[in-house]
Write a protein that holds these residues in place. Sequence first.
Motif, mmCIF file in Angstrom:
data_model
loop_
_atom_site.group_PDB
_atom_site.id
_atom_site.type_symbol
_atom_site.label_atom_id
_atom_site.label_comp_id
_atom_site.label_asym_id
_atom_site.label_seq_id
_atom_site.Cartn_x
_atom_site.Cartn_y
_atom_site.Cartn_z
ATOM 1 N N GLY A 168 0.499 7.825 0.295
ATOM 2 C CA GLY A 168 -0.285 6.989 1.283
ATOM 3 C C GLY A 168 -0.516 5.563 0.570
ATOM 4 N N ARG A 169 -0.191 5.505 -0.665
ATOM 5 C CA ARG A 169 -0.558 4.104 -1.445
ATOM 6 C C ARG A 169 0.445 3.213 -1.315
ATOM 7 N NH1 ARG A 169 -5.947 2.835 -1.765
ATOM 8 N NH2 ARG A 169 -7.052 4.784 -2.354
ATOM 9 N N SER A 170 1.817 4.177 -0.897
ATOM 10 C CA SER A 170 2.977 2.854 -0.688
ATOM 11 C C SER A 170 2.925 2.315 0.628
ATOM 12 C CB SER A 170 4.297 4.020 -0.678
ATOM 13 O OG SER A 170 4.554 4.757 -1.956
ATOM 14 N N GLY A 171 3.557 1.054 0.331
ATOM 15 C CA GLY A 171 3.684 0.410 1.536
ATOM 16 C C GLY A 171 4.197 -1.039 1.404
ATOM 17 N N PHE A 172 4.546 -2.005 2.424
ATOM 18 C CA PHE A 172 4.965 -3.317 2.382
ATOM 19 C C PHE A 172 3.549 -4.225 2.361
ATOM 20 C CE2 PHE A 172 8.511 -1.085 4.099
ATOM 21 C CZ PHE A 172 9.298 -1.698 3.520
ATOM 22 N N ASP A 179 -4.557 -7.734 -0.702
ATOM 23 C CA ASP A 179 -4.768 -6.393 -0.690
ATOM 24 C C ASP A 179 -3.829 -5.543 -1.813
ATOM 25 O OD1 ASP A 179 -6.337 -6.567 1.528
ATOM 26 O OD2 ASP A 179 -4.695 -6.023 2.868
ATOM 27 N N LEU A 180 -2.698 -6.326 -2.224
ATOM 28 C CA LEU A 180 -1.754 -5.798 -3.124
ATOM 29 C C LEU A 180 -2.296 -5.530 -4.455
ATOM 30 C CD1 LEU A 180 1.095 -5.244 -4.639
ATOM 31 C CD2 LEU A 180 1.356 -7.808 -4.609
ATOM 32 N N THR A 181 -3.268 -6.659 -4.572
ATOM 33 C CA THR A 181 -3.985 -6.456 -6.041
ATOM 34 C C THR A 181 -5.018 -5.666 -6.187
ATOM 35 O OG1 THR A 181 -3.888 -8.965 -6.377
ATOM 36 C CG2 THR A 181 -5.471 -8.013 -7.720
ATOM 37 N N ALA A 182 -5.685 -5.218 -5.093
ATOM 38 C CA ALA A 182 -6.658 -4.151 -4.817
ATOM 39 C C ALA A 182 -5.985 -3.168 -4.864
ATOM 40 C CB ALA A 182 -7.511 -4.500 -3.499
ATOM 41 N N THR A 183 -4.934 -2.802 -4.444
ATOM 42 C CA THR A 183 -4.081 -1.452 -4.486
ATOM 43 C C THR A 183 -3.847 -1.284 -5.894
ATOM 44 O OG1 THR A 183 -3.267 -1.637 -2.183
ATOM 45 C CG2 THR A 183 -2.154 -0.299 -3.864
ATOM 46 N N LEU A 184 -3.498 -2.103 -6.558
ATOM 47 C CA LEU A 184 -3.071 -2.054 -8.035
ATOM 48 C C LEU A 184 -4.145 -1.547 -8.867
ATOM 49 C CD1 LEU A 184 -0.221 -4.667 -8.182
ATOM 50 C CD2 LEU A 184 0.017 -2.261 -8.643
ATOM 51 N N ARG A 185 -5.226 -2.336 -8.604
ATOM 52 C CA ARG A 185 -6.448 -2.025 -9.258
ATOM 53 C C ARG A 185 -6.943 -0.831 -9.054
ATOM 54 N NH1 ARG A 185 -9.726 -5.662 -11.981
ATOM 55 N NH2 ARG A 185 -8.739 -7.458 -10.798
ATOM 56 N N HIS A 186 -6.992 -0.279 -8.034
ATOM 57 C CA HIS A 186 -7.357 1.083 -7.604
ATOM 58 C C HIS A 186 -6.516 2.138 -8.358
ATOM 59 C CE1 HIS A 186 -8.825 4.667 -5.091
ATOM 60 N NE2 HIS A 186 -7.520 5.157 -5.290
ATOM 61 N N LEU A 187 -5.175 2.016 -8.325
ATOM 62 C CA LEU A 187 -4.406 2.688 -9.007
ATOM 63 C C LEU A 187 -4.438 2.751 -10.441
ATOM 64 C CD1 LEU A 187 -0.903 2.203 -6.900
ATOM 65 C CD2 LEU A 187 -2.515 4.229 -7.041
ATOM 66 N N ALA A 188 -4.912 1.549 -11.086
ATOM 67 C CA ALA A 188 -5.314 1.490 -12.459
ATOM 68 C C ALA A 188 -6.355 2.198 -12.875
ATOM 69 C CB ALA A 188 -5.503 -0.014 -12.989
ATOM 70 N N GLU A 189 -7.505 2.332 -11.884
ATOM 71 C CA GLU A 189 -8.661 2.797 -12.251
ATOM 72 C C GLU A 189 -8.695 4.468 -11.833
ATOM 73 O OE1 GLU A 189 -11.138 0.521 -9.807
ATOM 74 O OE2 GLU A 189 -11.368 -1.335 -11.231
ATOM 75 N N HIS A 190 -7.945 4.879 -11.171
ATOM 76 C CA HIS A 190 -7.621 6.341 -10.661
ATOM 77 C C HIS A 190 -6.328 6.730 -10.825
ATOM 78 C CE1 HIS A 190 -11.100 4.347 -8.184
ATOM 79 N NE2 HIS A 190 -11.580 5.593 -8.567
#
Length: 365
Positions: A168-172, A179-190
């Motif tokens: 669900g995190r994959s996408g364009f 939003d890209l930065t926020a997604t990467l930060r979330h994946l780094a933290e979780h």
Amino acid sequence: MNHFVHSMPLSPALRDELRSRIIRLHSAESPEFESVAMAVFHYQAASNPVYRRFIEALGVEPERVRSTVQIPFLPISFFKHHLVLTAPASAAEAALVFESSGTTGSATSRHYVSDPALYDTISIRTFEHRYGPLDGFHILALLPSYLERNNSSLVYMVQRFIEKTGSGRSGFFLKNTDDLTATLRHLAEHPDGRRILLIGVTFALLDWAESGTDLSFLGALPQLTVMETGGMKGRRRELLREEVHDILTRRLGVAAIHSEYGMTELLSQAYAGEGGIFRMSPTLRILLRDVNDPFEMYFPSGPGNSEGTARRTGGINVIDLGNLDSCSFIETQDLGQYEAGRPDAFRVIGRFDNSDIRGCNLLVL
């Protein structure tokens, strides 16, 4: 020769047999690749009207061609001005039509694809052979110039990859880099055990990296792979690949930038990791030609390519067996070198000076 040579359709069963043999290939350096490539050549020489006319204009008799180094390579510009199809495929039956981006006012290449399943199989297998199963990834795609069109082969391929991840995190990300930065930060933290692929067109990655956003946290993401697909699309000054990689590694804090080699006219890809060395894939083989004589070929073990000697730069010819229904033997306008001591490896150096920007996924000298 100025008359149009009609195609000579062969049995669909032959095409199906070739398709099966292509799917079973495991290496571009295997003897089986040579055998399949020769069978595809004779098939296309008989039933592809554009390619057959090209061969006849050169005075080449297909039955006298005994090895892949003797095969005539169709200039890639033919995809701009001709319908390059091998029977029984037809434009009317094509499920997909990929089109290059081109430049303002220039002709664009069109690649008719009647068998998307073959493209899916080849592209997914090639990626997974190099990087591992897609269901172990989150894929984040920063491809604005491609997403703004509806007929990009790269977007189609990445969409298939995203679907295979089941994430669900994959996408364009079109232009929403926040939003890209926020997604990467979330994946780094979780972290969840998945790897992360950030794939982007070069100008968009550079714009994001130089936007002033704090991206230092990316350096602590060992599961992150950043991959550029090349091209400035007229948005920025052209840079050497090495310059781009230097900027991105410093700004993003990652150890290396990976690259993808592919284009509208090809259905197979190659990938490069650290050092910019591409590996030939099971359905894609690279041959180098002399820059002044397109019929003189260089070989990995030839002069100028042994350890301790200068590499020889040549024009890149591609055998792409994924192009079963168009043409598998393409003379590109790209320049490359063999990697010394590695017959399955090559570097992409740039373009011939007189070539235009076709949407090919590499940088320009």
